[in-house]
Design an enzyme around this catalytic site. Structure first.
Site, PDB file in Angstrom:
ATOM      1  CD  GLU A  92      -2.814  -1.312   2.392  1.00 14.33           C
ATOM      2  OE1 GLU A  92      -2.678  -0.506   3.320  1.00 14.33           O
ATOM      3  OE2 GLU A  92      -3.686  -2.201   2.394  1.00 14.33           O
ATOM      4  CD  GLU A 144      -4.634  -7.926   1.622  1.00 13.50           C
ATOM      5  OE1 GLU A 144      -5.523  -7.221   2.153  1.00 13.50           O
ATOM      6  OE2 GLU A 144      -3.427  -7.680   1.732  1.00 13.50           O
TER       7      GLU A 144
HETATM    8  C1  XIL Z   1      -6.384  -6.448   8.197  1.00 14.05           C
HETATM    9  C2  XIL Z   1      -6.707  -7.646   9.096  1.00 14.05           C
HETATM   10  O1  XIL Z   1      -7.568  -8.495   8.411  1.00 14.05           O
HETATM   11  C3  XIL Z   1      -7.297  -7.195  10.402  1.00 14.05           C
HETATM   12  O2  XIL Z   1      -7.442  -8.290  11.295  1.00 14.05           O
HETATM   13  C4  XIL Z   1      -6.437  -6.105  11.041  1.00 14.05           C
HETATM   14  O3  XIL Z   1      -7.081  -5.608  12.193  1.00 14.05           O
HETATM   15  C5  XIL Z   1      -6.176  -4.974  10.077  1.00 14.05           C
HETATM   16  O4  XIL Z   1      -5.602  -5.499   8.882  1.00 14.05           O
HETATM   17  N1  XIL Z   1      -4.957  -4.679   3.604  1.00 14.05           N
HETATM   18  C6  XIL Z   1      -3.963  -5.513   4.074  1.00 14.05           C
HETATM   19  C7  XIL Z   1      -4.244  -6.418   5.208  1.00 14.05           C
HETATM   20  O5  XIL Z   1      -2.881  -5.600   3.456  1.00 14.05           O
HETATM   21  O6  XIL Z   1      -3.100  -6.685   5.977  1.00 14.05           O
HETATM   22  C8  XIL Z   1      -5.368  -5.896   6.086  1.00 14.05           C
HETATM   23  O7  XIL Z   1      -5.666  -6.886   7.075  1.00 14.05           O
HETATM   24  C9  XIL Z   1      -6.576  -5.554   5.249  1.00 14.05           C
HETATM   25  C10 XIL Z   1      -6.238  -4.493   4.225  1.00 14.05           C
END
Ligand code: XIL
Length: 369
Positions: free
Chosen positions: A155, A260
């Site tokens: 990101e 994701e």
């Molecule tokens: C999220 C997790 O799922 C949560 O449990 C945590 O509280 C916050 O992060 N982008 C990403 C992930 O790269 O690491 C994130 O995961 C969601 C958005």
């Protein structure tokens, strides 16, 4: 005569089975259905890694051949203080994957979120550079040869395609990204190295990502792939932008992964898009309309969205290395608590009891074709 007929019927059945995977050995799982296309992954929570989630205990080895740690390898968890690393859960995670011969993803080395306090307190650029060097070196070399792919930088882009003013950018300038890839390649020469972000299928951010990847390549650093996170919304999966992005990114000579994947079915606070984890809104019952189950029409829309998505992904299977869901089942999904806490969301293929949803069967059918 009778015997001849029965032999003919048996022969026809056997040849029918061989020619048609549906009648023959029906794939019982996602990983089996897509085994000639790409890896199928899931994110694991700490409880799932520790085998305390009964549903996941069955589903993970049955359905998936790749895993990503939802939180346990993030900086705040694995490197809580300048001089202290905590490998307990990360080791457990890697052992979990090794025992089951799964493809193990490391997530993530350099990211502006879920950083421990000490990183925010670092004053000088030299100290931050030293932090980055030690962090990447220590963690990537510890798991070298076991973690198959690292999300090296997560990101780093704004929605308009410019570089995010993160703590790393502010102190180290834009070159921190290529530097992170070089450090990761030194520490883990055999591990695949990915840039990962949300909304990078969107045109402006995509242009920024392409420019960023070209710069990493021009610096002489190795980058093997790009992760499109895939945090999408019901009825609004950006199919066309996704296709264009797969084509554009793979033209850079790298692989594309969906890293994701989830499809949010709940209303979004106004003016909110993307997946910036620090965004938070107050609880509001109106924003939690389905606490007791998803209406059938929405269940069907979810199944349709997933079906169409997987049709596209299979069409581009040569370019796509992996498709990872952000969670095993709806009960685990971060979307129950983000960006509004305490909601009931239904973004994945398995329900809270670990049972396959209609969307699961539609995705499976795409893989069986
Ligand atoms: C999220 C997790 O799922 C949560 O449990 C945590 O509280 C916050 O992060 N982008 C990403 C992930 O790269 O690491 C994130 O995961 C969601 C958005």
């Amino acid at each position: 005569m009778k015997r001849k007929w029965s032999l003919l019927i048996i022969a026809a059945l056997i040849s029918g089975c061989a020619g048609n995977r549906k009648i023959g050995r029906a794939p019982a799982s996602l990983k089996e259905a897509f085994k000639n296309d790409f890896l199928i992954g899931t994110a694991l929570s700490a409880g799932q890694i520790g085998e305390r989630d009964a549903g996941a205990r069955v589903l993970v080895p049955q359905q998936f051949n790749a895993i990503t740690p939802e939180n346990v390898m993030k900086c705040e968890a694995i490197h809580p203080q300048w001089n202290r690393y905590d490998y307990k859960l990360a080791d457990e995670y890697v052992n979990y994957g090794s025992r089951r011969q799964m493809f193990i993803v490391g997530h993530t080395l350099i990211w502006h979120s879920q950083l421990p306090g000490f990183v925010h307190r670092i004053k000088s650029p030299d100290s931050l550079r030293l932090f980055m060097q030690q962090h990447i070196h220590t963690i990537a070399s510890r798991y070298a040869g076991r973690v198959n792919s690292w999300d090296v930088v997560n990101e780093a882009l704004n929605e308009d395609g410019t570089l995010r003013r993160s703590v790393f950018f502010e102190k180290l300038g834009p070159s921190y990204i290529a530097e992170a890839f070089k450090l990761a390649a030194e520490a883990a020469p055999g591990t695949l190295l990915y840039y990962n972000d949300y909304n990078i299928e969107q045109p402006a951010k995509r242009r920024g990502a392409i420019e960023l990847i070209r710069k990493i390549q021009a610096s002489g650093a190795r980058i093997d792939g790009v992760g499109i996170q895939g945090h999408w919304h019901l009825g609004q999966v950006p199919f066309r932008d996704l296709e264009q992005s797969i084509a554009d990114f793979s033209a850079l000579g790298i692989k594309v992964a969906i890293t994701e994947l989830d499809i949010n079915v709940l209303p979004r606070p106004k003016n909110m898009s993307g997946a910036e984890v620090s965004q938070k809104f107050a609880s509001d019952p109106e924003m939690n309309p389905y606490p007791n189950g998803l209406p059938a029409a929405l269940e069907e829309q979810l199944a349709k969205d997933y079906e169409q998505l997987f049709k596209i992904l299979v069409k581009y299977k040569q370019q796509i290395s992996r498709v990872t869901f952000w969670g095993v089942h709806d009960g685990q999904s971060w979307l129950n608590n983000w960006p509004i806490p305490g909601r009931t969301n239904y973004p994945l293929l398995f329900d809270r009891q670990g049972r396959p949803k209609p969307a699961y069967y539609r995705v499976l059918a795409v893989g069986e074709k």
